[in-house]
Design an enzyme around this catalytic site. Structure first.
Site, short mmCIF file in Angstrom:
data_model
loop_
_atom_site.label_atom_id
_atom_site.label_comp_id
_atom_site.label_asym_id
_atom_site.label_seq_id
_atom_site.Cartn_x
_atom_site.Cartn_y
_atom_site.Cartn_z
N TYR A 1 0.77 -1.28 0.22
CA TYR A 1 0.11 -0.13 0.10
C TYR A 1 0.79 1.45 -0.05
O TYR A 1 0.85 1.99 -0.96
CB TYR A 1 -0.92 0.12 1.34
CG TYR A 1 -1.77 1.09 1.56
CD1 TYR A 1 -2.31 1.87 0.40
CD2 TYR A 1 -1.87 1.57 3.01
CE1 TYR A 1 -3.00 3.09 1.00
CE2 TYR A 1 -2.39 2.74 3.24
CZ TYR A 1 -2.93 3.58 2.32
OH TYR A 1 -3.50 4.78 2.43
N ASN B 1 8.40 -9.19 -2.56
CA ASN B 1 8.09 -10.86 -2.51
C ASN B 1 6.73 -11.26 -2.88
O ASN B 1 6.39 -12.39 -2.93
CB ASN B 1 8.73 -11.52 -1.40
CG ASN B 1 8.00 -11.33 -0.04
OD1 ASN B 1 7.25 -10.49 -0.18
ND2 ASN B 1 8.83 -11.61 0.92
N ALA C 1 9.54 -2.49 2.50
CA ALA C 1 9.02 -4.12 2.79
C ALA C 1 8.99 -4.52 4.21
O ALA C 1 10.10 -4.26 4.94
CB ALA C 1 10.05 -4.67 1.97
N TYR D 1 5.70 -5.98 16.63
CA TYR D 1 6.03 -5.14 15.15
C TYR D 1 6.94 -3.72 15.60
O TYR D 1 7.85 -3.51 14.99
CB TYR D 1 4.40 -4.79 14.91
CG TYR D 1 4.63 -3.64 13.87
CD1 TYR D 1 5.20 -3.91 12.61
CD2 TYR D 1 3.87 -2.54 13.99
CE1 TYR D 1 5.15 -2.87 11.82
CE2 TYR D 1 3.75 -1.34 13.16
CZ TYR D 1 4.68 -1.71 12.07
OH TYR D 1 4.56 -0.69 10.95
N PHE E 1 2.17 7.51 11.68
CA PHE E 1 1.03 7.11 12.58
C PHE E 1 0.12 6.24 11.81
O PHE E 1 0.59 5.38 11.02
CB PHE E 1 0.50 8.56 13.23
CG PHE E 1 1.45 9.04 14.38
CD1 PHE E 1 2.90 8.90 14.19
CD2 PHE E 1 1.02 8.86 15.75
CE1 PHE E 1 3.59 9.42 15.12
CE2 PHE E 1 1.76 9.11 16.78
CZ PHE E 1 3.16 9.46 16.51
N PHE F 1 -12.80 -2.86 18.82
CA PHE F 1 -11.72 -3.50 19.67
C PHE F 1 -11.55 -2.79 20.86
O PHE F 1 -10.62 -2.01 20.97
CB PHE F 1 -10.53 -3.85 19.06
CG PHE F 1 -10.72 -4.97 17.89
CD1 PHE F 1 -11.31 -5.91 18.12
CD2 PHE F 1 -9.76 -4.67 16.97
CE1 PHE F 1 -11.54 -6.92 17.10
CE2 PHE F 1 -9.77 -5.37 15.76
CZ PHE F 1 -10.62 -6.71 15.78
N ALA G 1 -4.79 -7.22 21.34
CA ALA G 1 -3.47 -7.36 22.05
C ALA G 1 -2.70 -6.34 21.47
O ALA G 1 -2.33 -6.41 20.24
CB ALA G 1 -2.97 -8.74 21.97
N1 UDP Z 1 -9.61 -1.41 15.24
C1 UDP Z 1 -11.06 -1.75 15.61
N2 UDP Z 1 -11.72 -2.84 14.94
C2 UDP Z 1 -11.10 -3.14 13.60
C3 UDP Z 1 -9.66 -2.83 13.24
C4 UDP Z 1 -9.14 -1.96 13.81
O1 UDP Z 1 -11.56 -1.24 16.50
O2 UDP Z 1 -11.70 -3.89 12.93
C5 UDP Z 1 -9.04 -0.54 15.96
C6 UDP Z 1 -7.63 -0.74 16.58
O3 UDP Z 1 -8.02 -1.81 17.73
C7 UDP Z 1 -6.93 0.42 16.77
C8 UDP Z 1 -7.52 1.26 15.72
O4 UDP Z 1 -8.66 0.75 15.35
O5 UDP Z 1 -7.25 0.94 18.07
C9 UDP Z 1 -6.73 1.31 14.51
O6 UDP Z 1 -6.32 -0.09 14.12
P1 UDP Z 1 -5.62 -0.22 12.73
O7 UDP Z 1 -5.31 -1.75 12.66
O8 UDP Z 1 -6.08 0.39 11.71
O9 UDP Z 1 -4.25 0.51 12.96
P2 UDP Z 1 -2.89 0.50 14.33
O10 UDP Z 1 -3.27 1.47 14.87
O11 UDP Z 1 -3.10 -0.94 14.86
O12 UDP Z 1 -1.96 0.66 13.37
#
Ligand code: UDP
Length: 327
Positions: free
Chosen positions: A11, A32, A72, A139, A167, A204, A278
């Site tokens: 992306y 890859n 990558a 990560y 961010f 979440f 998590a």
């Molecule tokens: N999130 C959520 N539901 C989803 C995907 C993400 O509530 O299906 C929340 C996730 O817990 C985080 C925010 O959205 O608080 C952004 O998550 P994303 O995976 O987009 O990016 P990250 O901050 O993990 O890089």
């Protein structure tokens, strides 16, 4: 400049490859294709399929490259908690091989995709570059390890290096956007639910110490992000490793993102509540003052509805090419 773009089928890498080509640079992409899409690589770029670590010595040795843009990576917080080996091998080991290829071929510049996840749970927001780095997931830990390695290579070997700490990147540009086989990111998931490709969006965590109880993130338009890479290439100084945050400077909760998507699309988006994911910090908001001051960067698409509108246009245009499955 003659540039190697690693991860240019992904992306962010594919959007940056386009922006570099539009700026007149000569781009070779290595990817890859484990998560990237071949058709995301711009037509004007040369393409080499395979692992960065294995291929970089030959590619960089075969021509006088002016710089490497290193995208990558494995980049999913939740997956990194469950399969850390994939992150230490795929991110750290591959990047160390790339750094060695850069050193032995005398390639002068490197711009690296670092992340807000290197900071972990911040003591204060907005987050500045001097904030403590205490990643809460593998990560972020692997990206921080690579940042440390880059610092030592710059100090010892004269590499001109810049790490950009992203961010939450979103939106689309020039026909390139988010189209992953397995999607876990909030905005594309919400837009898939708006399209009816998913039944609902899982929120979440609703028990964070935030105004509405859901996690807050700083969303940056992928085109603004790409422009910062072009500026970083020009600004990198031999023997120095500079680190810059890149965000829009304001935070939006998961609920606010879903509301904005509903407003932009004019569609209802069903939600369900789920436990925290998590490794997720509560609030991540960038101070990008250092990038604005040093690089002359100016984010122009900072409004969340603009970012979502561009992502929505891309998602709708995808049609049959959309190949994401629920995670
Ligand atoms: N999130 C959520 N539901 C989803 C995907 C993400 O509530 O299906 C929340 C996730 O817990 C985080 C925010 O959205 O608080 C952004 O998550 P994303 O995976 O987009 O990016 P990250 O901050 O993990 O890089």
């Amino acid at each position: 400049m003659k540039l190697l773009v690693t991860g240019g089928a992904g992306y962010v890498g594919s959007v940056c490859a386009r922006v570099m080509i539009d700026a007149g640079h000569d781009v070779t992409v290595v990817d890859n294709l484990t998560t990237g899409n071949r058709d995301a690589v711009p037509e004007a770029a040369a393409f080499v399929e395979g692992d960065v670590g294995a291929l970089a010595p030959e590619i960089l040795g075969g021509g006088s490259f002016d710089g490497v843009l290193h995208f990558a990576a494995q980049s999913l917080v939740g997956e990194s908690v469950e399969q850390p080996e994939k992150y230490w091998q795929g991110n750290v080991v591959e990047s160390l091989k790339l750094l060695e290829a850069i050193r032995t071929t005398g390639t002068p510049r490197l711009v690296f995709s670092s992340t807000a996840a290197t900071y972990g749970e911040p003591d204060a927001v907005p987050i500045v570059e001097s904030s403590p780095t205490r990643p809460t997931n593998p990560y972020g830990a692997t990206k921080l390890a690579i940042d440390h390695a880059i610092t030592s290579y710059a100090n010892a070997h004269g590499l001109a290096a810049i790490s950009l700490r992203y961010f939450n990147v979103a939106g689309a540009h020039g026909g390139a956007g988010e189209n992953r086989r397995v999607e876990t990111h909030l905005i594309p998931i919400v837009l898939q639910a708006a399209m009816g490709h998913r039944e609902s969006v899982k929120i979440f965590g609703t028990d964070y110490h935030t105004d509405d109880g859901t996690a807050v993130r700083d969303y940056i338009h992928v085109y603004d992000l790409a422009r910062a890479h072009a500026l970083a290439l020009e600004a990198a100084i031999a023997g120095r490793h500079a680190i810059y945050n890149l965000g829009s400077g304001s935070g939006f909760s998961v609920r606010q993102v879903i509301e904005t998507c509903s407003e932009v699309t004019g569609l209802d988006i069903p939600v369900v509540y789920a436990p925290r994911r998590a490794g997720d910090p509560a609030v991540l908001i960038a101070s990008s003052d250092k990038a604005i001051g040093d690089l002359g960067w100016e984010p122009t698409n900072t409004a969340l509805p603009t970012i979502v509108a561009d992502a929505w246009e891309y998602t709708r245009a995808l049609g049959d090419r959309a190949h994401s499955a629920p995670a």
